[in-house]
Design a protein around this motif. Structure first.
Motif, mmCIF file in Angstrom:
data_model
loop_
_atom_site.group_PDB
_atom_site.id
_atom_site.type_symbol
_atom_site.label_atom_id
_atom_site.label_comp_id
_atom_site.label_asym_id
_atom_site.label_seq_id
_atom_site.Cartn_x
_atom_site.Cartn_y
_atom_site.Cartn_z
ATOM 1 N N ILE A 1 0.861 -1.185 0.000
ATOM 2 C CA ILE A 1 0.000 0.000 0.000
ATOM 3 C C ILE A 1 0.893 1.229 0.000
ATOM 4 N N ILE A 2 0.709 2.088 -1.002
ATOM 5 C CA ILE A 2 1.493 3.316 -1.123
ATOM 6 C C ILE A 2 0.598 4.506 -0.796
ATOM 7 N N VAL A 3 1.036 5.338 0.114
ATOM 8 C CA VAL A 3 0.272 6.515 0.528
ATOM 9 C C VAL A 3 1.035 7.764 0.101
ATOM 10 N N LEU A 4 0.401 8.594 -0.721
ATOM 11 C CA LEU A 4 1.054 9.831 -1.156
ATOM 12 C C LEU A 4 0.905 10.917 -0.101
ATOM 13 N N GLY A 5 1.942 11.720 0.048
ATOM 14 C CA GLY A 5 1.899 12.845 0.970
ATOM 15 C C GLY A 5 0.975 13.946 0.464
ATOM 16 N N ARG B 1 -6.143 10.684 3.840
ATOM 17 C CA ARG B 1 -4.900 10.015 3.406
ATOM 18 C C ARG B 1 -4.176 9.391 4.585
ATOM 19 N N MET B 2 -4.481 9.837 5.802
ATOM 20 C CA MET B 2 -3.892 9.242 6.999
ATOM 21 C C MET B 2 -4.778 8.124 7.543
ATOM 22 N N LEU B 3 -6.080 8.323 7.485
ATOM 23 C CA LEU B 3 -7.014 7.356 8.066
ATOM 24 C C LEU B 3 -7.106 6.084 7.236
ATOM 25 N N ALA B 4 -7.124 6.220 5.908
ATOM 26 C CA ALA B 4 -7.294 5.053 5.033
ATOM 27 C C ALA B 4 -6.180 4.022 5.195
ATOM 28 N N PRO B 5 -4.900 4.409 5.190
ATOM 29 C CA PRO B 5 -3.858 3.381 5.332
ATOM 30 C C PRO B 5 -3.882 2.681 6.674
ATOM 31 N N ARG C 1 2.777 -4.563 2.816
ATOM 32 C CA ARG C 1 3.789 -3.558 3.136
ATOM 33 C C ARG C 1 3.155 -2.167 3.014
ATOM 34 N N ILE C 2 3.514 -1.270 3.918
ATOM 35 C CA ILE C 2 2.939 0.078 3.933
ATOM 36 C C ILE C 2 4.051 1.088 3.654
ATOM 37 N N VAL C 3 3.872 1.873 2.603
ATOM 38 C CA VAL C 3 4.876 2.869 2.235
ATOM 39 C C VAL C 3 4.239 4.251 2.240
ATOM 40 N N PHE C 4 4.838 5.186 2.957
ATOM 41 C CA PHE C 4 4.427 6.587 2.873
ATOM 42 C C PHE C 4 5.507 7.343 2.129
ATOM 43 N N THR C 5 5.105 8.082 1.101
ATOM 44 C CA THR C 5 6.076 8.829 0.299
ATOM 45 C C THR C 5 5.743 10.314 0.309
ATOM 46 N N GLY C 6 6.667 11.100 0.839
ATOM 47 C CA GLY C 6 6.458 12.538 0.900
ATOM 48 C C GLY C 6 7.584 13.229 1.637
ATOM 49 N N GLY C 7 8.239 14.160 0.954
ATOM 50 C CA GLY C 7 9.301 14.935 1.578
ATOM 51 C C GLY C 7 8.837 16.341 1.864
ATOM 52 N N SER C 8 9.333 17.299 1.086
ATOM 53 C CA SER C 8 8.925 18.689 1.234
ATOM 54 C C SER C 8 8.732 19.298 -0.142
ATOM 55 N N ALA C 9 7.584 19.956 -0.334
ATOM 56 C CA ALA C 9 7.296 20.603 -1.611
ATOM 57 C C ALA C 9 7.704 22.072 -1.614
ATOM 58 N N ASN C 10 8.337 22.530 -0.544
ATOM 59 C CA ASN C 10 8.748 23.932 -0.454
ATOM 60 C C ASN C 10 9.807 24.262 -1.499
ATOM 61 N N GLU D 1 3.071 -8.707 -8.239
ATOM 62 C CA GLU D 1 2.644 -8.092 -6.981
ATOM 63 C C GLU D 1 1.562 -7.048 -7.243
ATOM 64 N N ARG D 2 0.683 -6.893 -6.260
ATOM 65 C CA ARG D 2 -0.402 -5.916 -6.375
ATOM 66 C C ARG D 2 -0.198 -4.824 -5.326
ATOM 67 N N TRP D 3 -0.096 -3.607 -5.819
ATOM 68 C CA TRP D 3 0.116 -2.461 -4.939
ATOM 69 C C TRP D 3 -1.049 -1.489 -5.067
ATOM 70 N N LEU D 4 -1.536 -0.999 -3.928
ATOM 71 C CA LEU D 4 -2.573 0.028 -3.919
ATOM 72 C C LEU D 4 -1.924 1.407 -3.844
ATOM 73 N N LEU D 5 -2.562 2.376 -4.486
ATOM 74 C CA LEU D 5 -2.102 3.758 -4.427
ATOM 75 C C LEU D 5 -3.190 4.592 -3.760
ATOM 76 N N VAL D 6 -2.882 5.151 -2.595
ATOM 77 C CA VAL D 6 -3.836 5.934 -1.821
ATOM 78 C C VAL D 6 -3.540 7.418 -1.995
ATOM 79 N N THR D 7 -4.508 8.140 -2.535
ATOM 80 C CA THR D 7 -4.387 9.593 -2.636
ATOM 81 C C THR D 7 -5.780 10.178 -2.822
ATOM 82 N N SER D 8 -5.880 11.505 -2.823
ATOM 83 C CA SER D 8 -7.175 12.164 -2.978
ATOM 84 C C SER D 8 -7.789 11.823 -4.329
ATOM 85 N N ALA D 9 -9.113 11.693 -4.359
ATOM 86 C CA ALA D 9 -9.808 11.294 -5.582
ATOM 87 C C ALA D 9 -9.519 12.251 -6.733
#
Length: 238
Positions: free
Chosen positions: A53-57, A79-83, A94-103, A155-163
């Protein structure tokens, strides 16, 4: 208006106010947002358990979090509650969160660092969480996550992000060679029934229009840069 073009200035001011009112109270925001949010349906649970499961920042305000020394969820809390829920339902994924800084100006604050405590507080064991903290945008989310987890064929991976963000995110991951399945969350509309509804809350209409316009611009820019295979990626592969 303090010049000899005052008449033109008054017309521009009136036109701007009228357009602002239309955007704020009319269905324009809904009409722009609906094609994005309805592009991918809810994930089909009957297909079985995913391998990862991949969760986008995009939920955490890194500057506010750093200033107050605690995670600050500015928006898209789903995006926090779903994973957390998915982790309970699929204990072997496996749970992956991906997100650094967009500044634009680099700082030490990274979204992944502030997300970990939130997910742990929601019951996710720390040892299950894989953090990718260097990405600055969705393209880097896809590239860096693929390098990190090295998905195997089959392998099957889910991508979690806003609709509303799912079409662009899916197109980018496909272009990066990472086959994922859409798990949309954080809807801003109820569906087709509210498509032509007016609102009495101007901030709501302006907010929806702002989100939708930025996403459409992102889709166009990424298509021009060759980071997606089509302007509006859909359930079928590019």
């Amino acid at each position: 208006m303090a010049t000899r073009f005052a008449a033109v200035g008054r017309k521009l001011a009136v036109t701007t106010l009228v357009l602002l009112a239309l955007i704020a109270f009319s269905p324009i925001g809904n009409l722009l947002l609906y094609p994005l949010e309805s592009r991918f349906p809810a994930w089909d649970t009957s297909r079985g358990a995913p391998d990862g499961i991949i969760v986008l920042g995009g939920s955490i305000d890194t500057d506010l979090s750093a200033a107050h020394r605690t995670p600050v969820v500015a928006h898209a809390a789903d995006r926090m509650l779903a994973p957390a829920d998915l982790a309970r339902r699929y204990p072997n994924a496996r749970i992956v969160f991906t997100g650094g800084s967009a500044n634009l100006v680099a700082t030490e604050a990274r979204e992944a660092d502030y997300t970990a405590p939130i997910l742990e507080s929601l019951g996710m064991p720390k040892e299950r969480l894989i953090l990718e903290r260097d990405s600055r945008n969705t393209w880097e989310n896809a590239i860096f996550t693929k390098q990190l987890v090295m998905p195997k064929p089959g392998e099957r991976w889910l991508l979690v992000t806003s609709a509303f963000h799912m079409p662009r995110a899916m197109g980018i991951f496909r272009k990066a060679g990472f086959d994922v399945e859409a798990y949309p969350v954080d809807w801003r509309m109820g569906g087709r029934d509210g498509l032509f509804a007016f609102t009495r809350n101007g901030a709501d209409g302006l907010g929806k229009t702002d989100v939708a316009v930025r996403e459409w611009i992102g889709l166009l820019a990424y298509r021009i840069m060759g980071r997606t295979g089509e302007l509006l990626p859909g359930p079928g592969k590019d």
